[in-house]
Design an enzyme around this catalytic site. Structure first.
Site, short mmCIF file in Angstrom:
data_model
loop_
_atom_site.label_atom_id
_atom_site.label_comp_id
_atom_site.label_asym_id
_atom_site.label_seq_id
_atom_site.Cartn_x
_atom_site.Cartn_y
_atom_site.Cartn_z
N ASP A 181 -5.19 3.07 -6.66
CA ASP A 181 -5.10 1.72 -7.22
C ASP A 181 -5.15 1.83 -8.74
OD1 ASP A 181 -7.76 2.02 -8.04
OD2 ASP A 181 -8.56 0.91 -6.35
N GLN A 182 -5.17 0.70 -9.42
CA GLN A 182 -5.06 0.76 -10.87
C GLN A 182 -6.33 1.28 -11.55
OE1 GLN A 182 -4.11 -3.39 -11.83
NE2 GLN A 182 -6.10 -3.60 -12.78
#
Lengths: 153, 153, 153, 153
Positions: B30-31
């Site tokens: 994910d980020q």
């Protein structure tokens, strides 16, 4: 409830788009800091489901009543710009082509905030029966989807 | 092919762990730049499937032959350290508890490279028949899973 | 800042729930015909993000402004009933416990149609800085989350 | 650096395929009982990563060393047959076209068991720098990918 064909679309707008909103989930981002590319196919599915629902065709019921599935035969996506976490995206969906045994949906993904074009794509579907064999579209369901095509005839 | 019980485990190692490897996919990050937390439950599933397979119990066949599912009733995961893209993780799986109608799997996730403990967790399962009702574990399949418990008796 | 348990909440309304809706996607089902168990952690994330937003705390901004993340340290989910494709689920979210360096969210997942309880769970979070070290909650953000505790004191 | 089409490959072996195996996870199935269509793009990513690794190009390092990403500009997948839970799939990957600023990967997905063709597809990539601007392929990395073209010239 009479569907769309009572309101003939303008010749210049051959097809009605139906919009659905999704908000980009943290789960859908990747370490590049943008939405991972496979999620667009998921959002296309969301747009497709909503398109059908608004045309009076609840896909969940379709599967149960017909013991059939709308399987994906082909999918294509062009990524124009990145979507980020928490962006609200508009998934615009319409039918591009309706044939006896196939239906092609077309999509545009826009960011709601600034109207930026994020992605475009299409999916081609076939109707498969319980055993995985291709079959024609059940007439009552075809009715909902092809209404706009009928008008153009 | 006789399963595990012919090789009695040492008293100090009450239960056999079975290891499976997964490599962290870009899709799973994910980020934050790490593996998204829900993926651990997916990796637990991978470990569980491999555990069963190595005990002579192919879960795919179990579903077909028994028209039953091993549904998840509860899941828990503790995140000790982060996993990153391309890390090879070892999913260590064992049965923590085997009862007539439930089975609890336990997991440890380690990074292969440096042996770092990434996560630990467990899942509790019930057997559901075709209609979603709880049922006892089919004897022939129970045999594979509970072999080590029998030894301890 | 005293943690939550030192400020006993009102017996009648210990905490405010904030509701978010998600519709189960086809992508989220599995061959058992129900929503796959890992998706609940994704829906918890959706509920958590919406909870924060409605408390005046946009998580996206939080990450940018503080160069910090709200990492998950532990997650737990109990599956009471199955969710199916196209079900509209209500993700009810609230803060169960707020401490200097951790915050615990609590969730209830209900099917909107029949109000059936589908799942319950919680997630425990720590604040990590850019380098992955634990830090205290930035005061201005803590304010949003613990406001109800303050108010009740 | 001349793009691929200026260096005609050998008619007999235009390009080397590199194979990677994935086993279909329960999480990847849907209620149709087959692998959900978006997962193929994830498997393409797995094949792509392994292709690069075997060519001496570790994508994880590429991102770090160049502060650049290989972003997807377009993706296409044709679904020939269904993949099921627990199937071992072979993801065959090769470079179809290598240009100064873009690279196109091509994929074939086969079931290991019976060699059935499950899907084919391609992805087109551009190199983006930290700020999201297109840039040329770093020479040292380009070397790894286009080596076969050079060798054959």
């Amino acid at each position: 409830m009479p569907p769309l064909q009572q309101v003939p679309p303008e010749p210049s707008s051959p097809c009605e788009w139906i919009d659905t909103e999704v908000r980009v989930r943290y789960a859908e981002t990747d370490q590049m800091g943008i939405a991972y590319y496979a999620n667009y196919l998921v959002w296309f599915e969301v747009g497709r489901g909503e398109f059908c629902r608004q045309r009076g065709f609840v896909y969940r019921d379709f599967e149960k009543e017909n013991e059939a599935h709308l399987a994906v035969a082909e999918a294509q996506c062009r990524y124009h710009s990145s979507a980020h976490y928490d962006d609200v995206l508009i998934i615009r969906t319409r039918i591009q082509e309706f044939r006896k045994r196939t239906v092609r949906f077309e999509y545009e993904v826009l960011r709601k905030d600034d109207d930026a074009l994020i992605a475009t794509g299409w999916t081609l579907h076939v109707i498969l029966d319980k055993k995985g064999k291709m079959k024609s579209f059940p007439p009552d369901y075809a009715h909902f989807l092809k209404s706009e095509v009928t008008q153009k005839a």
